[in-house]
Design a protein around this motif. Sequence first.
Motif, short mmCIF file in Angstrom:
data_model
loop_
_atom_site.label_atom_id
_atom_site.label_comp_id
_atom_site.label_asym_id
_atom_site.label_seq_id
_atom_site.Cartn_x
_atom_site.Cartn_y
_atom_site.Cartn_z
N GLU A 255 11.69 -50.22 -27.61
CA GLU A 255 12.92 -49.75 -28.23
C GLU A 255 13.85 -50.92 -28.54
O GLU A 255 14.04 -51.81 -27.70
CB GLU A 255 13.64 -48.74 -27.31
CG GLU A 255 12.80 -47.50 -27.01
CD GLU A 255 13.62 -46.33 -26.52
OE1 GLU A 255 14.81 -46.25 -26.90
OE2 GLU A 255 13.08 -45.51 -25.77
N ASN A 256 14.38 -50.91 -29.74
CA ASN A 256 15.40 -51.86 -30.16
C ASN A 256 16.59 -51.02 -30.62
O ASN A 256 16.59 -50.50 -31.73
CB ASN A 256 14.89 -52.75 -31.31
CG ASN A 256 13.60 -53.46 -30.95
OD1 ASN A 256 13.50 -54.04 -29.89
ND2 ASN A 256 12.62 -53.41 -31.84
N GLU A 257 17.55 -50.89 -29.74
CA GLU A 257 18.66 -49.97 -29.99
C GLU A 257 19.99 -50.72 -30.05
O GLU A 257 20.18 -51.72 -29.34
CB GLU A 257 18.72 -48.92 -28.88
CG GLU A 257 19.71 -47.81 -29.12
CD GLU A 257 19.29 -46.87 -30.24
OE1 GLU A 257 20.18 -46.19 -30.80
OE2 GLU A 257 18.09 -46.80 -30.54
N VAL A 258 20.89 -50.25 -30.89
CA VAL A 258 22.24 -50.81 -30.98
C VAL A 258 23.21 -49.73 -30.51
O VAL A 258 23.20 -48.61 -31.01
CB VAL A 258 22.58 -51.26 -32.41
CG1 VAL A 258 24.01 -51.80 -32.46
CG2 VAL A 258 21.59 -52.32 -32.88
N VAL A 259 24.03 -50.10 -29.54
CA VAL A 259 24.96 -49.17 -28.91
C VAL A 259 26.38 -49.69 -29.07
O VAL A 259 26.64 -50.87 -28.80
CB VAL A 259 24.64 -48.99 -27.41
CG1 VAL A 259 25.57 -47.96 -26.78
CG2 VAL A 259 23.17 -48.60 -27.22
N VAL A 260 27.28 -48.83 -29.50
CA VAL A 260 28.68 -49.23 -29.64
C VAL A 260 29.39 -49.06 -28.30
O VAL A 260 29.39 -47.98 -27.70
CB VAL A 260 29.38 -48.37 -30.71
CG1 VAL A 260 30.86 -48.78 -30.83
CG2 VAL A 260 28.68 -48.51 -32.05
N VAL A 261 29.99 -50.14 -27.84
CA VAL A 261 30.73 -50.15 -26.58
C VAL A 261 32.21 -50.41 -26.88
O VAL A 261 32.54 -51.43 -27.52
CB VAL A 261 30.19 -51.22 -25.61
CG1 VAL A 261 31.03 -51.26 -24.33
CG2 VAL A 261 28.73 -50.95 -25.29
N ASP A 262 33.06 -49.53 -26.42
CA ASP A 262 34.50 -49.66 -26.63
C ASP A 262 35.09 -50.41 -25.45
O ASP A 262 35.35 -49.83 -24.40
CB ASP A 262 35.14 -48.29 -26.79
CG ASP A 262 36.64 -48.37 -27.09
OD1 ASP A 262 37.18 -49.49 -27.15
OD2 ASP A 262 37.26 -47.31 -27.26
N LEU A 263 35.31 -51.71 -25.61
CA LEU A 263 35.82 -52.54 -24.51
C LEU A 263 37.26 -52.17 -24.13
O LEU A 263 37.68 -52.40 -23.00
CB LEU A 263 35.74 -54.02 -24.89
CG LEU A 263 34.34 -54.57 -25.17
CD1 LEU A 263 34.43 -56.05 -25.56
CD2 LEU A 263 33.43 -54.39 -23.97
N ALA A 264 38.00 -51.58 -25.05
CA ALA A 264 39.39 -51.23 -24.77
C ALA A 264 39.49 -50.09 -23.76
O ALA A 264 40.52 -49.92 -23.11
CB ALA A 264 40.10 -50.84 -26.07
N ARG A 265 38.43 -49.30 -23.61
CA ARG A 265 38.48 -48.18 -22.67
C ARG A 265 38.65 -48.65 -21.23
O ARG A 265 39.18 -47.91 -20.39
CB ARG A 265 37.21 -47.33 -22.77
CG ARG A 265 37.18 -46.42 -24.01
CD ARG A 265 36.22 -45.25 -23.81
NE ARG A 265 36.63 -44.42 -22.70
CZ ARG A 265 35.89 -44.16 -21.62
NH1 ARG A 265 34.68 -44.71 -21.49
NH2 ARG A 265 36.33 -43.37 -20.67
N SER A 266 38.18 -49.85 -20.93
CA SER A 266 38.31 -50.34 -19.56
C SER A 266 39.76 -50.39 -19.11
O SER A 266 40.09 -50.02 -17.98
CB SER A 266 37.66 -51.73 -19.43
OG SER A 266 36.27 -51.65 -19.62
N GLU A 267 40.62 -50.83 -20.00
CA GLU A 267 42.05 -50.89 -19.67
C GLU A 267 42.58 -49.49 -19.37
O GLU A 267 43.29 -49.27 -18.38
CB GLU A 267 42.83 -51.51 -20.83
CG GLU A 267 44.35 -51.49 -20.67
CD GLU A 267 44.87 -52.45 -19.63
OE1 GLU A 267 45.98 -52.23 -19.10
OE2 GLU A 267 44.15 -53.45 -19.34
N ASN A 268 42.24 -48.53 -20.20
CA ASN A 268 42.73 -47.17 -20.01
C ASN A 268 42.18 -46.55 -18.73
O ASN A 268 42.90 -45.86 -17.99
CB ASN A 268 42.35 -46.32 -21.22
CG ASN A 268 43.03 -46.77 -22.49
OD1 ASN A 268 44.12 -47.33 -22.45
ND2 ASN A 268 42.37 -46.56 -23.63
N VAL A 269 40.90 -46.77 -18.47
CA VAL A 269 40.28 -46.20 -17.27
C VAL A 269 40.88 -46.81 -16.02
O VAL A 269 41.16 -46.11 -15.04
CB VAL A 269 38.75 -46.41 -17.31
CG1 VAL A 269 38.13 -46.11 -15.95
CG2 VAL A 269 38.13 -45.53 -18.39
N ARG A 270 41.11 -48.11 -16.03
CA ARG A 270 41.67 -48.76 -14.85
C ARG A 270 43.09 -48.32 -14.57
O ARG A 270 43.55 -48.36 -13.42
CB ARG A 270 41.61 -50.28 -15.01
CG ARG A 270 40.22 -50.87 -14.80
CD ARG A 270 40.25 -52.38 -14.95
NE ARG A 270 38.98 -52.98 -14.57
CZ ARG A 270 38.77 -54.29 -14.58
NH1 ARG A 270 39.74 -55.12 -14.98
NH2 ARG A 270 37.60 -54.78 -14.22
#
Length: 293
Positions: A255-270
């Motif tokens: 599998e060669n997959e591309v996944v979108v990761v929202d790095l800004a969510r870390s701030e909101n979750v923390r």
Amino acid sequence: MTRLNVGLVQHACTDDVTANLEASIAGIRSAAEGGAQLVVLQELHRGLYFCQQEDVEQFDLAEPIPGPSTERLGALARELGVVIVSSLFERRAPGLYHNTAVVLEKDGSIAGTYRKMHIPDDPGFYEKFYFTPGDLGFQPIQTSVGKLGVLVCWDQWFPEAARLMAMAGAELLIYPTAIGWSREDDPEEQERQRQAWITIQRSHAVANGLPVVSVNRIGHETDPGGGTGVDFWGSSFVAGPQGEFLYTATTDQTENEVVVVDLARSENVRRIWPYLRDRRIDHYGDLLKLYRD
């Protein structure tokens, strides 16, 4: 950058190191065509998992860093404009070898390295024979796509490693991996092991409010010593900062997959789950002990 396109390259390996590297390169190209900005390869992707037996001839597989593989992957990173995380068997000096992750910047340069800190020594996983424990500590690697907390395989079982990367400012945790089933275990035990592997890494995402990227290999690799070998269980995945699955791979397919990761969510979750704020560091001194008698 808040939204990062992460490519995962999961494939089987053979005893042909050239073919294995070409498989990894093909996966990188596929991920880049899919919009990946960061591509993560599996642990020791150039060859078979040679640690099933203790064999001095396997040291011939090691290479210096910088060396042939980093030159080839660096040129590819520059051509495609992507950041690449590669896992290599490093020959640091005669008799001194490491299991090392290298991060290639999109201009082809080496952004940084991480030497595997936790080294297993179990039946079929005799890594202490080959690898000297890392001496670079738990330091994230700064790149054009973010600050990467790169760790390697056995490190993924230790919450301390993930925490220290998070405390040093890592924006996501990355685990190149080579792990699988023994045919001596029954299917129920095999699945318990795989689920434990997934759960512990998702817990690092939750406890640190960070995305986790884990990339494993697939396929059966025979034991040259006559054992049952290892069936690598794939299951590469990406989890968000609350441990939610963003992508899960199969146990047995390339599998060669591309996944979108929202790095800004870390701030909101923390902000909602302030685990870093509420840590009682004034009472954690005993963590520096091996065991409390």
